[in-house]
Motif scaffolding. Structure first.
Motif, short mmCIF file in Angstrom:
data_model
loop_
_atom_site.label_atom_id
_atom_site.label_comp_id
_atom_site.label_asym_id
_atom_site.label_seq_id
_atom_site.Cartn_x
_atom_site.Cartn_y
_atom_site.Cartn_z
N ALA A 39 0.85 -1.18 0.00
CA ALA A 39 0.00 0.00 0.00
C ALA A 39 0.89 1.24 0.00
N PRO A 40 0.36 2.38 -0.42
CA PRO A 40 1.17 3.61 -0.45
C PRO A 40 1.76 3.91 0.91
N GLY A 41 3.05 4.14 0.93
CA GLY A 41 3.73 4.47 2.17
C GLY A 41 4.09 3.29 3.05
N ASP A 42 3.69 2.11 2.63
CA ASP A 42 3.95 0.91 3.43
C ASP A 42 4.99 0.02 2.76
N GLU A 43 5.49 -0.93 3.54
CA GLU A 43 6.39 -1.93 2.98
C GLU A 43 5.57 -3.01 2.27
N ARG A 44 6.24 -3.77 1.45
CA ARG A 44 5.61 -4.91 0.79
C ARG A 44 5.39 -6.01 1.85
N THR A 45 4.19 -6.54 1.91
CA THR A 45 3.87 -7.52 2.94
C THR A 45 3.27 -8.79 2.34
N PHE A 46 3.45 -9.86 3.05
CA PHE A 46 2.99 -11.18 2.64
C PHE A 46 1.47 -11.24 2.60
#
Length: 125
Positions: A39-46
Motif C-alpha cells: 500500500a502507499p507508504g507501506d512496505e511490501r507484505t505477505f
C-alpha cells in the motif's frame, strides 16, 4: 524465471477480483509462488504463498477466509481469488517466485527471490 501478473482493477467493498500470475522461462527451481502487496507508504507484505509441487497454502491473517490461492501447473500460473474485498485491501499486488533456499517464514517476512511487475487493486466506495 519471469512473472507476469494481471487482473487488478477498481472495485467496491464486498466485490471480488481474481489475480493471475504466469511464470515463464526456467521454472525448474521454483518451490513456492505467491502474492505480496504494498500500500502507499507501506512496505511490501505477505499475502499468500502456495507450494508449487504439493499445493500447500499459507495466508496472512488479514486475508484468511476471504482470499484463495491456487495453481495451474499445466500453464505455470497461480491465481489469487479475492472475495469480500475491503478498503484496506487496496494496494499494488506483486507476484513472486522462490527457490526455497531460506526458511519459509523468512520468505514470508522478507519477500521472494523473483518478482513480477505489480498489479493495482483499488477498493473504493
Amino acid at each position: 524465471v519471469q512473472l507476469q501478473a494481471s487482473g487488478g482493477g477498481l472495485v467496491q467493498p464486498g466485490d471480488s477480483l481474481r489475480l493471475s500470475c504466469q511464470a515463464s522461462g526456467d521454472t525448474t527451481n521454483v518451490v513456492y509462488m505467491g502474492w505480496f502487496r504494498q500500500a502507499p507508504g507501506d512496505e511490501r507484505t505477505f499475502v499468500s504463498i502456495i507450494s508449487w509441487s504439493e499445493g500447500h497454502t499459507w495466508y496472512a491473517d488479514s486475508v484468511k477466509g476471504r482470499f484463495t490461492i491456487s495453481r495451474d501447473k499445466a500453464n505455470n500460473t497461480i491465481y489469487l481469488q479475492m472475495n469480500n474485498l475491503k478498503l484496506e485491501d487496496t494496494a499494488v499486488y506483486f507476484c513472486g517466485a522462490d527457490s526455497a533456499t531460506r526458511a519459509l517464514w523468512t520468505t514470508m517476512t522478507y519477500g521472494m527471490d523473483v518478482w513480477g511487475k505489480g498489479t493495482q487493486v483499488t477498493v473504493s466506495s
